[in-house]
Design a protein around this motif. Structure first.
Motif, short mmCIF file in Angstrom:
data_model
loop_
_atom_site.label_atom_id
_atom_site.label_comp_id
_atom_site.label_asym_id
_atom_site.label_seq_id
_atom_site.Cartn_x
_atom_site.Cartn_y
_atom_site.Cartn_z
N THR A 331 3.03 -6.54 4.58
CA THR A 331 1.94 -5.99 3.78
C THR A 331 2.14 -4.48 3.63
OG1 THR A 331 0.38 -7.69 4.49
CG2 THR A 331 -0.54 -5.58 3.79
N TRP A 363 -9.04 -7.39 -4.47
CA TRP A 363 -8.42 -6.73 -5.64
C TRP A 363 -9.31 -6.95 -6.87
CZ3 TRP A 363 -5.87 -2.87 -6.90
CH2 TRP A 363 -5.13 -2.77 -8.09
N ARG A 374 0.87 -6.40 -9.00
CA ARG A 374 0.18 -6.98 -7.84
C ARG A 374 -0.97 -6.05 -7.39
NH1 ARG A 374 4.38 -10.72 -6.45
NH2 ARG A 374 5.59 -10.85 -8.38
N TYR A 376 -4.10 -5.08 -3.96
CA TYR A 376 -4.39 -4.88 -2.55
C TYR A 376 -5.88 -5.11 -2.31
CZ TYR A 376 -5.95 -0.20 -4.13
OH TYR A 376 -6.58 0.84 -4.78
N GLY A 426 -1.78 -4.41 0.83
CA GLY A 426 -1.32 -4.87 -0.47
C GLY A 426 -0.07 -5.73 -0.42
N GLU A 427 0.32 -6.17 -1.60
CA GLU A 427 1.44 -7.10 -1.72
C GLU A 427 2.76 -6.37 -1.97
OE1 GLU A 427 0.94 -10.23 -4.56
OE2 GLU A 427 2.98 -11.01 -4.28
N GLU A 461 5.89 -0.66 -4.62
CA GLU A 461 5.04 -0.47 -3.44
C GLU A 461 4.51 0.97 -3.34
OE1 GLU A 461 8.25 -2.18 -2.81
OE2 GLU A 461 7.10 -3.96 -3.34
N GLN A 464 1.67 1.55 -5.73
CA GLN A 464 0.48 0.83 -5.28
C GLN A 464 -0.23 1.62 -4.18
OE1 GLN A 464 0.61 -2.56 -2.38
NE2 GLN A 464 0.38 -3.77 -4.24
N ASP A 545 -1.76 -10.32 -1.57
CA ASP A 545 -2.55 -9.20 -1.07
C ASP A 545 -3.59 -9.68 -0.07
OD1 ASP A 545 -4.04 -10.58 -2.90
OD2 ASP A 545 -4.88 -8.82 -3.89
#
Length: 572
Positions: A331, A363, A374, A376, A426-427, A461, A464, A545
């Motif tokens: 994560t 999310w 994606r 979170y 998050g993812e 990432e 994000q 997520d």
């Protein structure tokens, strides 16, 4: 307290029906389901015994002043001396290595029940979109199963274990079978008010803590010490909710302090049992089984499979495709805390509750309007928790700057509860630069080759996490507060935690629709060894997520049902 839970392996010439490695969420669930279905099961655990209900193990009722350490951490309990998890980032004699430039931390538990004794009990289902992300945005891979395949097992996990939450009907955030959630605390109400104004979805948290009597367990009494081991079994842990009931069937043999080395195979390539080190004597032992289930945690399972080499499996078991150890994920995470002046000197009130947040933010945005894929979810912390070592993060940071004597004590009382914090979870999208392999030169103290990690966060990432930082700072500003730390820069990765640091590592033996590019089929069964199964986080194809434990248990329950079906049909 369970008085005599551990027995030596059965010396009968007959092999066990099933040998399970690992006693956490996946292994505990497999032991519960398979013994209930009539199988004779042996369960190997690398650590020692643990029972929440005994004061010999649980520190639920201790006060900080009961210890001169005031609850500070110790080497084997880095989250505090009373944390109900024995293990840590470094375990003496059990090293791991990292490729040059890699930032990766590996948390391992060494006790009955593994990480289920420590975790925050945040119990989220993956949503329908989480199983088909490649079809939606072209990145990563789709799972070979859908949400509809797993939904009945999520429902069964809800009914068996118990979970609180609220029915919301949100997209990709499936509702469960919930107990009533506890009411938000005062500071959580303030957070929700700010989120409502900012149109950030804020709902009751979903935690595997029961709020009404359930399957013989008492409801939570809101002492807030979940991480110390719940003496009333009101929250979920594998030993007290799964393993001890399995022991009561008389069909489970529990072997603690058993460090699994490799899965043994016969000339036909089928699994025949597990070689392990008896940590109390140092002896190398073998336990026979007709079926082997690995649930040692995603990366430990990958290590065991890599070390299980034979003439039929020269690259290790479940590795005919060469994918073993690849596409591991964790994560994404970062944290921001803020000082809220309007929470200073708030009149004392009842702030009791569970040992985690009563609210969460799933999310809530459309990625088509953002610069990253994606999403979170947000976890919240703060309030009037029990003061312990290091609480408030240093009084010198507050407006009056600390001092001594009576004035210092008054400042602590005044500013206690005036800080709120936010953690993003998050993812990560799997990539080919994040993987583990056997280190060619390093072994642990028992001579077992260790893992070497490679890790790479990508812009998906980083961007994000940048959004997390900006959002958390905006919520604090909306609450009239201020953040005392600067916004991390791009060069600082926007404050992203190291790989592995969130302790949600997944993948390494992923499932798939084809044996050409996966280790396991859709039943978590090895493509190249039909009586070998995996029941932890290793089969995951993507991260989502959401915290993974509820999905690990749903998959383990589903795999156990498949094993039972195949045994009854005489095919295993």
């Amino acid at each position: 307290m369970v008085q005599t839970p551990t027995r030596p392996p059965q010396q009968s010439r007959e092999p066990y029906d099933v040998v399970i490695v690992g006693s956490g969420a996946g292994g505990g669930m497999a032991a519960y389901e398979l013994t209930k279905a009539g199988a004779r099961v042996a369960l190997l655990e690398a650590g020692g015994h643990w029972d929440n209900t005994s004061s010999q193990y649980s520190a639920m009722l201790k006060m900080p002043y009961d210890s001169p350490r005031r609850g500070a951490s110790t080497p084997d309990r880095p989250f505090g001396e009373w944390d109900a998890n024995i293990g840590g980032w470094q375990i003496p004699g059990e090293p791991y290595t990292k490729a040059e430039g890699t930032k990766f931390d590996w948390w391992r538990a060494r006790m009955l029940g593994g990480r289920t004794n420590h975790w925050g009990r945040i119990s989220l289902r993956f949503g329908p979109d989480d199983f088909r992300r490649k079809s939606l945005d072209g990145m990563g891979d789709d799972w070979p199963i859908t949400y509809d395949d797993l939904k009945p097992w999520y429902d069964e996990v809800d009914r068996l274990i118990g979970i609180f939450g609220s029915v919301e009907g949100l997209p990709n955030e499936p509702d469960g079978i919930f107990h009533a959630p506890p009411a938000p605390r005062y500071y959580e109400r303030r957070v929700k008010e700010a989120c409502d104004r900012m149109q950030i979805t804020c709902i009751p948290a979903r935690l595997s803590i029961i709020t009404k009597p359930h399957n013989g367990r008492a409801p939570c009494h809101y002492c807030g010490q979940c991480n110390r081991g719940c003496m009333t079994n009101s929250n979920f842990s594998s030993p007290n909710v799964l393993i001890f009931p399995a022991l009561r069937t008389g069909r489970l043999t529990l072997v603690t302090n058993a460090m699994a080395r490799e899965v043994s195979t016969g000339e036909d390539g089928r699994a025949t049992g597990v070689h392990y080190i008896d940590k109390t004597t140092g002896e190398d032992k073998h336990i026979r089984g007709k079926i082997v289930v690995l649930a040692a945690s995603a990366l430990e399972t990958s290590r065991i499979l890599m070390n299980s080499k034979s003439s039929r499996h020269p690259q290790g078991l479940a590795n005919a495709s060469g994918v073993l150890g690849k596409y591991i994920t964790d994560t994404t995470g970062t944290d921001v805390a803020g000082f809220i002046p309007s929470l200073v000197d708030v009149p004392r009130h009842n702030a009791d509750g569970v040992g985690g947040n009563h609210i969460m933010m799933p999310w809530w945005l459309d990625n088509k309007k953002l610069d990253f894929p994606r999403g979170y979810h947000i976890e919240v912390w703060g309030g009037l928790g029990m003061p312990t070592y290091g609480f408030m993060g240093g009084i010198e940071r507050y407006p009056e700057g600390g001092g001594y004597g009576t004035d210092l004590k008054q400042q602590y009382r005044k500013y206690w509860g005036a800080t709120v914090g936010f953690s993003g979870r998050g993812e990560m999208i799997p990539n080919d630069k994040s993987f583990c392999e056997l280190d060619p030169t390093v072994t642990d103290k028992w001579g077992i080759p260790v893992l070497r990690f490679h890790w790479e966060w990508r812009d998906t990432e980083y961007l994000q996490v940048k959004h997390m930082q900006e959002t958390f700072r905006a919520i604090i500003a909306e609450m009239g507060g201020e953040v005392w730390s600067n916004m991390p820069t791009r060069e600082q990765g926007y404050g992203i935690a190291n790989g592995g640091a969130i302790i949600h590592e997944l993948g390494g033996a992923r499932m798939g629709a084809s044996e050409r590019d996966s280790a396991l089929n859709s039943n978590c069964q090895a493509w190249d060894c039909e009586n070998l199964f995996v029941a932890d986080g290793a089969p995951f194809v993507s991260q989502a997520d959401k915290n993974p434990t509820w999905t690990i248990m749903a998959l383990s329950m589903r795999t156990s049902a498949y094993i039972t079906q195949q045994r009854r049909a005489g095919r295993l």
